[in-house]
Design an enzyme around this catalytic site. Structure first.
Site, PDB file in Angstrom:
ATOM      1  CG  ASN A  23      -8.016  -4.404   1.040  1.00 42.24           C
ATOM      2  OD1 ASN A  23      -7.231  -3.460   1.053  1.00 42.24           O
ATOM      3  ND2 ASN A  23      -7.642  -5.639   1.297  1.00 42.24           N
ATOM      4  CE1 TYR A  66      -2.055  -4.964   8.229  1.00 37.75           C
ATOM      5  CE2 TYR A  66      -2.625  -2.755   7.552  1.00 37.75           C
ATOM      6  CZ  TYR A  66      -2.530  -4.096   7.284  1.00 37.75           C
ATOM      7  OH  TYR A  66      -2.896  -4.570   6.054  1.00 37.75           O
ATOM      8  CG  HIS A 120      -1.974  -1.080   1.161  1.00 39.02           C
ATOM      9  ND1 HIS A 120      -3.137  -1.004   0.437  1.00 39.02           N
ATOM     10  CD2 HIS A 120      -1.982  -2.311   1.730  1.00 39.02           C
ATOM     11  CE1 HIS A 120      -3.832  -2.123   0.574  1.00 39.02           C
ATOM     12  NE2 HIS A 120      -3.145  -2.943   1.348  1.00 39.02           N
TER      13      HIS A 120
END
Ligand code: NDP
Length: 498
Positions: free
Chosen positions: A127, A337, A55
């Site tokens: 997403n 993350y 990303h």
């Protein structure tokens, strides 16, 4: 005195020149003591931070989320109190391409939202697809590696992609969406966002429900064919940034409607599929969409780097009333993350302007020191640097405790395969949702994408398609035998037939 502000060093001293180096004589070499020149060059070398491993290329905006419908029977989260308006920071992205990649490439799009709620930040890190390629985090780094450059050729490798997918048949659901019209949205405004994972909500009474989040575009779905995208990329690589930025500057604010699907906690065990499997959707017929509110993105950030490149989204950011689920991929993302941001942005990444909770959240924690600790290091009392303490430092609040998450079972490594389960939903998508023209483009897109692969890999992938539907396998085989290039009709983006 000039009307412009005086240029200074970063230490605040006035600077006499910003265009002429100090030299030994008019034609002589530069002096090492010209520290501002060294400082300027050294700073330039440090202007980039590591790009995201996935990303990397993204576009974002600021806006609000307004609750229009009452879902307090499911959640006590303050962000969902009817009428509540919450500031939001969005970031959309492609997955595989690097920071300079073209926007209109065929890829899944990230759809991340940071809600600055009264109870701290809630991040929905989703997403534009409701599902994912794999359901176990062991496979995630390998999957991403197949999307990136080959170590020897330094090129993307269709052979690696299809080799991997053929060995992970559960990926066929997501690959089908990727190769369908939805694989190249015209820009972020014309796509949906999905939380993808199953999350949970709990209400005032401490009852838990499983939920899925759906942000449905109010602009309608619009997509490019491969040919349209190729032509566009020949003109501009920044089409998403241009479309999004210009729309917001012109006052055409994109909007999405948030819906949730809800499953009673006890019903999870009775589904014909695993509702915590990230490769599966919850059928709308069984779990109807419940309207919640409206997302409107209405402001371009004043500084892209500060607000969008520095934005750090993590599924670990939940607030009271919203919780996780046993989804294995979600459990792994809760760790990975936040860890990516510690590496990419530094220990105190949550204090950067893009990520800092709003003042109403009243942030108090005991994380001390570390690099770039540029904000206060105590709560007005330097003695209160540990907990518990006698100095009135912050304490935990048991009233926000989540109800117990009911899980049981023997610790083991459980493979999940029932004969047909992974093919039921892709089959419904292929045979019941897509129309003939959409199927034709799917066949052609897939044939084109796998054209460079070896015959062995192709045959393994055809076998997977055949398990979804014999027409799917045959359609891609036929398309592969003809010219995989898709006929160009006109310049009009394809609109989804919904
Ligand atoms: P429905 O007929 O109720 O739902 C079909 C959904 O498919 C639509 O609502 C739309 O989702 C989505 N869709 C339409 N065109 C495309 C496309 N070209 N590519 C991807 N998705 C598309 O049936 P079910 O809920 O029983 O689902 C059937 C299949 O539809 C699933 O197996 C799944 O593959 C796919 N799907 C289902 C979703 C769900 O959450 N139930 C979401 C997306 C896809 P949307 O309204 O979100 O745009």
């Amino acid at each position: 005195m000039s009307e412009k502000p005086r240029l200074t060093t970063t230490a605040g001293a006035p600077v006499p020149s910003n265009d002429t180096s100090q030299t030994a004589g008019a034609r002589g070499p530069v002096l090492l003591q010209d520290y501002q020149l060294i400082e300027k060059l050294a700073h330039q070398n440090r202007e980039r931070i590591p790009e995201r491993v996935v990303h990397a290329k993204g576009w974002g905006a600021q806006g609000t989320f307004t609750v229009t419908h009452d879902i307090t029977q499911y959640t006590c989260a303050k962000v969902f109190k009817p009428g509540t308006v919450t500031e939001v920071l969005s970031r959309w992205s492609t997955v595989a391409g690097e920071l300079g990649a073209a926007d209109a490439e065929r890829d899944v799009r990230g759809f991340s939202l940071k809600f600055y709620t009264e109870d701290g930040n809630w991040d929905m890190v989703g997403n534009n697809t409701p599902i994912f390629f794999v359901r176990d985090a062991y496979k995630f780094p390998d999957f991403i590696r197949t999307q990136k450059r080959h170590p020897k050729t330094n090129m993307r490798s269709p052979e690696a992609m299809f080799d991997f997918w053929a060995a992970q048949p559960e990926s066929v659901h997501q690959v089908t969406i990727l190769m369908s019209d939805r694989g190249i949205p015209t820009n972020p405004m014309h796509m949906n966002g999905y939380g993808s994972h199953t999350f949970s909500m709990w209400n005032e009474a401490g009852e838990r429900h499983w939920v899925k989040f759906h942000f449905r575009t109010q602009q309608g779905h619009k997509h490019y064919t491969n040919e349209e995208a190729e032509r566009l990329i020949g003109k501009t690589r920044e089409s998403y940034q241009e479309d999004l930025y210009n729309a917001i500057e012109a006052g055409n604010f994109p909007k999405w409607t948030l819906f949730i699907q809800v499953m009673k906690e006890e019903d999870a065990a009775n589904q014909p599929f695993n509702p915590f499997d990230l490769t599966k959707v919850w059928p709308h017929g069984d779990f109807p969409l419940i309207e919640v509110g409206e997302l409107e993105m209405n402001r371009n950030p004043d500084n892209y780097f500060q607000m969008i490149e520095n934005a750090a989204y993590s599924p670990s950011n939940v607030v009271p009333g919203i919780g996780y689920s046993p989804d294995k991929m979600l459990q792994a993302r809760v760790f990975s993350y936040a860890d990516a941001h510690r590496y990419r942005l530094g220990t105190h990444y949550e204090a950067l302007p893009a990520n800092a909770p709003k003042a109403s959240a009243n942030v108090n924690h005991y994380h001390k020191d570390g690099t770039m600790r540029f904000f206060t290091n105590d709560f007005g009392n330097p003695d209160a640097y540990y907990e518990p303490n006698q100095y009135g430092g912050p304490v935990a609040d048991p009233s926000v405790a989540e109800p117990p998450l009911r899980i049981d079972g023997d610790a083991d490594r459980y493979k999940q395969h029932t004969a047909d389960e992974d093919f039921v939903q892709p089959r419904a998508l292929y045979a019941e949702v897509l129309n003939d023209e959409e199927r034709m483009r799917l066949h052609q897109n897939m044939a084109g994408a796998m054209a460079p692969c070896s015959d062995a890999v192709k045959e393994r992938w055809y076998a997977v398609l055949g398990k979804v539907h014999p027409d799917y396998e045959q359609g891609v085989r036929t398309a592969a035998q003809s010219d995989p290039a898709i006929p160009v009709t006109d310049d009009t983006p394809v609109e989804a037939a919904e």
